[in-house]
Write a protein that holds these residues in place. Structure first.
Motif, mmCIF file in Angstrom:
data_model
loop_
_atom_site.group_PDB
_atom_site.id
_atom_site.type_symbol
_atom_site.label_atom_id
_atom_site.label_comp_id
_atom_site.label_asym_id
_atom_site.label_seq_id
_atom_site.Cartn_x
_atom_site.Cartn_y
_atom_site.Cartn_z
ATOM 1 N N THR A 1 -0.386 -1.266 -4.890
ATOM 2 C CA THR A 1 -1.651 -1.885 -4.487
ATOM 3 C C THR A 1 -2.109 -1.419 -3.109
ATOM 4 O O THR A 1 -3.281 -1.549 -2.767
ATOM 5 C CB THR A 1 -1.526 -3.421 -4.468
ATOM 6 N N THR A 2 -1.190 -0.874 -2.302
ATOM 7 C CA THR A 2 -1.577 -0.399 -0.976
ATOM 8 C C THR A 2 -2.393 0.891 -1.067
ATOM 9 O O THR A 2 -3.416 1.050 -0.402
ATOM 10 C CB THR A 2 -0.334 -0.161 -0.102
ATOM 11 N N SER A 3 -1.941 1.813 -1.917
ATOM 12 C CA SER A 3 -2.624 3.102 -2.052
ATOM 13 C C SER A 3 -3.519 3.167 -3.276
ATOM 14 O O SER A 3 -4.460 3.961 -3.334
ATOM 15 C CB SER A 3 -1.589 4.235 -2.139
ATOM 16 N N GLY A 4 -3.208 2.339 -4.292
ATOM 17 C CA GLY A 4 -3.961 2.399 -5.544
ATOM 18 C C GLY A 4 -3.421 3.415 -6.528
ATOM 19 O O GLY A 4 -3.958 3.563 -7.626
ATOM 20 N N ASN A 5 -2.341 4.105 -6.163
ATOM 21 C CA ASN A 5 -1.784 5.125 -7.061
ATOM 22 C C ASN A 5 -1.086 4.478 -8.254
ATOM 23 O O ASN A 5 -0.447 3.439 -8.119
ATOM 24 C CB ASN A 5 -0.798 6.014 -6.308
ATOM 25 N N PHE A 6 -1.212 5.101 -9.427
ATOM 26 C CA PHE A 6 -0.623 4.551 -10.636
ATOM 27 C C PHE A 6 -0.049 5.647 -11.509
ATOM 28 O O PHE A 6 -0.400 6.822 -11.380
ATOM 29 C CB PHE A 6 -1.657 3.747 -11.448
ATOM 30 N N VAL B 1 1.579 11.155 -19.825
ATOM 31 C CA VAL B 1 1.556 10.139 -18.777
ATOM 32 C C VAL B 1 0.229 10.259 -18.033
ATOM 33 O O VAL B 1 -0.177 11.361 -17.651
ATOM 34 C CB VAL B 1 2.722 10.333 -17.777
ATOM 35 N N LEU B 2 -0.453 9.121 -17.854
ATOM 36 C CA LEU B 2 -1.684 9.108 -17.065
ATOM 37 C C LEU B 2 -1.315 8.874 -15.604
ATOM 38 O O LEU B 2 -0.591 7.942 -15.276
ATOM 39 C CB LEU B 2 -2.629 8.014 -17.544
ATOM 40 N N ILE B 3 -1.831 9.727 -14.728
ATOM 41 C CA ILE B 3 -1.501 9.689 -13.303
ATOM 42 C C ILE B 3 -2.807 9.683 -12.511
ATOM 43 O O ILE B 3 -3.738 10.426 -12.830
ATOM 44 C CB ILE B 3 -0.672 10.922 -12.905
ATOM 45 N N GLY B 4 -2.871 8.841 -11.496
ATOM 46 C CA GLY B 4 -4.081 8.861 -10.695
ATOM 47 C C GLY B 4 -4.129 7.763 -9.667
ATOM 48 O O GLY B 4 -3.124 7.140 -9.328
ATOM 49 N N ASN B 5 -5.339 7.518 -9.180
ATOM 50 C CA ASN B 5 -5.596 6.481 -8.186
ATOM 51 C C ASN B 5 -6.622 5.521 -8.772
ATOM 52 O O ASN B 5 -7.704 5.942 -9.195
ATOM 53 C CB ASN B 5 -6.114 7.119 -6.894
ATOM 54 N N GLY B 6 -6.269 4.233 -8.836
ATOM 55 C CA GLY B 6 -7.108 3.250 -9.504
ATOM 56 C C GLY B 6 -8.549 3.194 -9.018
ATOM 57 O O GLY B 6 -9.485 3.319 -9.814
ATOM 58 N N PRO B 7 -8.777 3.011 -7.701
ATOM 59 C CA PRO B 7 -10.148 2.946 -7.207
ATOM 60 C C PRO B 7 -10.962 4.205 -7.487
ATOM 61 O O PRO B 7 -12.174 4.134 -7.684
ATOM 62 C CB PRO B 7 -9.959 2.741 -5.696
ATOM 63 N N GLU B 8 -10.285 5.356 -7.525
ATOM 64 C CA GLU B 8 -10.992 6.596 -7.842
ATOM 65 C C GLU B 8 -11.255 6.702 -9.340
ATOM 66 O O GLU B 8 -12.350 7.089 -9.768
ATOM 67 C CB GLU B 8 -10.185 7.803 -7.364
ATOM 68 N N ALA B 9 -10.247 6.354 -10.154
ATOM 69 C CA ALA B 9 -10.382 6.489 -11.608
ATOM 70 C C ALA B 9 -11.472 5.583 -12.154
ATOM 71 O O ALA B 9 -12.246 5.977 -13.034
ATOM 72 C CB ALA B 9 -9.044 6.184 -12.280
ATOM 73 N N ILE B 10 -11.549 4.344 -11.654
ATOM 74 C CA ILE B 10 -12.514 3.392 -12.199
ATOM 75 C C ILE B 10 -13.952 3.792 -11.857
ATOM 76 O O ILE B 10 -14.903 3.367 -12.500
ATOM 77 C CB ILE B 10 -12.191 1.960 -11.720
ATOM 78 N N GLN B 11 -14.105 4.650 -10.857
ATOM 79 C CA GLN B 11 -15.426 5.183 -10.527
ATOM 80 C C GLN B 11 -15.850 6.281 -11.499
ATOM 81 O O GLN B 11 -17.019 6.647 -11.566
ATOM 82 C CB GLN B 11 -15.434 5.759 -9.104
#
Length: 223
Positions: free
Chosen positions: A134-139, A162-172
């Motif tokens: 939750t600090t970086s948003g990485n998943f 495997v899906l790899i990424g950053n939540g705040p970026e991906a949801i955009q």
């Protein structure tokens, strides 16, 4: 995404979503809901573990952040009201802000039209376990069942994705949202601070403009 909207990490400012109420945090086609009132939902209840009524909360509307999820303690410290998200594993534990049934709400697009719009991509039909910082948003999340999409058609199955990424970026990067919302009522357990609670999760068919797919065994397999 849901963990980053829980009141304790918001109050401590250890979440990327702290101080972002009223700002754009997702694509404009995205609405995120946390709903404890879904009949027979895995994370549903009449009252939370502090006696606050279970509620439906629109956390994100048209991509704009509307609300956080609070228990009584963190709500008081933030000078607001509990949203009915105070939960604990048992009477031996203390309540903390937790998700209930959280999902991307359904849109207006036929799922088949979403598939047809993809020239080359991956259809992730069923997700597995994973983790989020939750600090970086990485998943990273395992995909249990997936297929190639080629020229608008689902074709060959894929192994070990495997899906790899950053939540705040991906949801955009969500471009399309289907009208086939499904909230799972049989699986979903969420861990936090050593406590585990039942949580419902779901979404309709969605299309990302791009997302990273990895995995040491990731490869197309023959039909």
């Amino acid at each position: 995404f849901g963990h980053s909207l829980e009141g304790d990490v918001i109050r401590k400012k250890t979440s990327l979503m702290a101080d972002k109420l009223g700002t754009k945090v997702a694509s404009e086609v995205v609405n995120v809901v946390d709903d404890a009132t879904i009949p027979y939902g895995r994370g549903s209840f009449n009252i939370d573990d502090e006696g606050t009524s279970g509620q439906r909360k629109v956390l994100v509307k048209d991509g704009m952040l509307q609300e956080y999820m609070y228990d009584i303690l963190n709500a008081k410290l933030m000078k607001t009201k509990s949203t009915g998200n105070g939960r604990r594993t048992s009477y031996r534990e203390y309540p903390i802000p937790r998700m209930t049934n959280i999902f991307i709400d359904q849109g207006k697009t036929d799922p088949q039209d979403i598939i047809k719009s993809v020239k080359k991509g991956v259809y992730a039909k069923e997700m597995g376990g994973g983790s989020v910082d939750t600090t970086s948003g990485n998943f990273n999340f395992l995909v249990r069942e997936a297929y190639l999409i080629e020229d608008g058609k689902i074709t060959r199955p894929i192994k070990g994705a495997v899906l790899i990424g950053n939540g705040p970026e991906a949801i955009q990067k969500i471009e399309m949202v289907g009208n086939d919302l499904y909230v799972c009522q049989t699986t979903g357990t969420c861990g936090k601070d050593g406590q585990w609670v039942y949580a419902g999760v779901g979404q309709p068919t969605i299309k990302f403009s791009e997302i990273t797919i990895g995995g040491t065994a990731f490869k197309p397999t023959v039909n």
